[in-house]
Design an enzyme around this catalytic site. Structure first.
Site, mmCIF file in Angstrom:
data_model
loop_
_atom_site.group_PDB
_atom_site.id
_atom_site.type_symbol
_atom_site.label_atom_id
_atom_site.label_comp_id
_atom_site.label_asym_id
_atom_site.label_seq_id
_atom_site.Cartn_x
_atom_site.Cartn_y
_atom_site.Cartn_z
ATOM 1 N N ARG A 5 0.829 -1.191 0.000
ATOM 2 C CA ARG A 5 0.000 0.000 0.000
ATOM 3 C C ARG A 5 0.869 1.248 0.000
ATOM 4 N NH1 ARG A 5 -5.232 1.574 2.576
ATOM 5 N NH2 ARG A 5 -5.450 3.751 1.970
ATOM 6 N N ARG A 37 -6.190 1.142 -4.337
ATOM 7 C CA ARG A 37 -5.264 0.617 -3.338
ATOM 8 C C ARG A 37 -5.151 -0.901 -3.418
ATOM 9 N NH1 ARG A 37 -8.734 2.906 0.491
ATOM 10 N NH2 ARG A 37 -8.298 4.860 -0.565
ATOM 11 N N ASP A 85 -6.835 -2.265 1.740
ATOM 12 C CA ASP A 85 -7.392 -1.296 2.673
ATOM 13 C C ASP A 85 -8.057 -2.086 3.792
ATOM 14 O OD1 ASP A 85 -8.202 1.201 3.625
ATOM 15 O OD2 ASP A 85 -10.018 1.232 2.408
ATOM 16 N N ASP A 129 -10.153 -1.582 7.352
ATOM 17 C CA ASP A 129 -10.844 -0.606 8.193
ATOM 18 C C ASP A 129 -11.457 -1.279 9.409
ATOM 19 O OD1 ASP A 129 -10.479 1.567 6.446
ATOM 20 O OD2 ASP A 129 -12.245 1.008 5.266
HETATM 21 N N1 ROI Z 1 -15.348 1.476 -3.495
HETATM 22 C C1 ROI Z 1 -15.571 0.161 -3.364
HETATM 23 N N2 ROI Z 1 -16.453 -0.427 -4.172
HETATM 24 N N3 ROI Z 1 -14.940 -0.588 -2.432
HETATM 25 C C2 ROI Z 1 -14.029 -0.035 -1.577
HETATM 26 O O1 ROI Z 1 -13.464 -0.746 -0.719
HETATM 27 C C3 ROI Z 1 -13.760 1.340 -1.671
HETATM 28 N N4 ROI Z 1 -12.887 1.960 -0.848
HETATM 29 C C4 ROI Z 1 -12.662 3.254 -0.915
HETATM 30 C C5 ROI Z 1 -13.356 4.131 -1.916
HETATM 31 C C6 ROI Z 1 -12.311 4.810 -2.761
HETATM 32 C C7 ROI Z 1 -14.183 5.139 -1.159
HETATM 33 N N5 ROI Z 1 -14.231 3.404 -2.796
HETATM 34 C C8 ROI Z 1 -14.455 2.082 -2.664
HETATM 35 O O2 ROI Z 1 -11.825 3.802 -0.061
#
Ligand code: ROI
Length: 165
Positions: free
Chosen positions: A85, A95, A98, A100
């Site tokens: 990343r 990315r 990610d 969260d």
């Molecule tokens: N859109 C989708 N479909 N899935 C994600 O995990 C995701 N993550 C993000 C942003 C760019 C907002 N869009 C996303 O951070």
């Protein structure tokens, strides 16, 4: 040792995303004082935000952890970095991985680097649908059942990947 139940969201839209998420589940299970309890299927989802980026692969999991929210965040960021990343300062850009923290027990956190419950959750079908899969009876922070949150979000662009789990 006191442990909390924590829900995590996973996303990737660069590289071998499905493989990355499977490996991320393993990496999460290997965090100190942390155990992976349940994971959702993988889902393909069209990007929310800028559309000029590849589709995402998303999933969620439930862990049990003795780590406090900020310690857990540090461990998750280390895993993100291990998967290449790069934080380019570009908001909502693509990315490789990610991770969260969506919900941490019943706790709320509001600091500059961490907000729990995750602020975007209620509108994000790529979070809610996998969450509903592994926790269909969950009561959301506003007191409503998760089924109601799912019913209120747009489901087009989301597809369960059959290859997973
Ligand atoms: N859109 C989708 N479909 N899935 C994600 O995990 C995701 N993550 C993000 C942003 C760019 C907002 N869009 C996303 O951070």
């Amino acid at each position: 040792m006191h442990k909390e139940h924590v829900y995590l969201g996973l996303g990737s839209n660069l590289g071998e995303s499905e493989e990355t998420l499977h490996r991320a589940f393993d990496a999460i299970n290997n965090i100190e004082d942390t155990r992976l309890l349940r994971k959702s299927s993988l889902y393909s989802s069209t990007p929310m935000g800028p559309q000029d980026q590849p589709d995402y692969v998303n999933a969620v999991c439930l862990i049990e952890t003795a780590l406090k929210p900020h310690s857990l965040l540090k461990q998750l960021q280390a895993i993100e970095l291990a998967y290449g990343r790069e934080r380019k300062g570009e908001r909502w850009g693509p990315r490789t991985l990610d991770l969260d923290i969506l919900l941490y027990g019943a706790e709320s956190v509001a600091t500059t680097d961490l907000i729990i419950p995750h602020s975007g959750m209620s509108q994000r079908e790529f979070v809610l649908v996998p969450l509903f899969e592994i926790a269909p009876n969950m009561i959301m922070p506003d007191g409503k059942p998760i089924a109601q949150w799912v019913a209120n979000c747009t489901l087009d662009g989301l597809r369960r990947l059959r290859t997973s789990n």
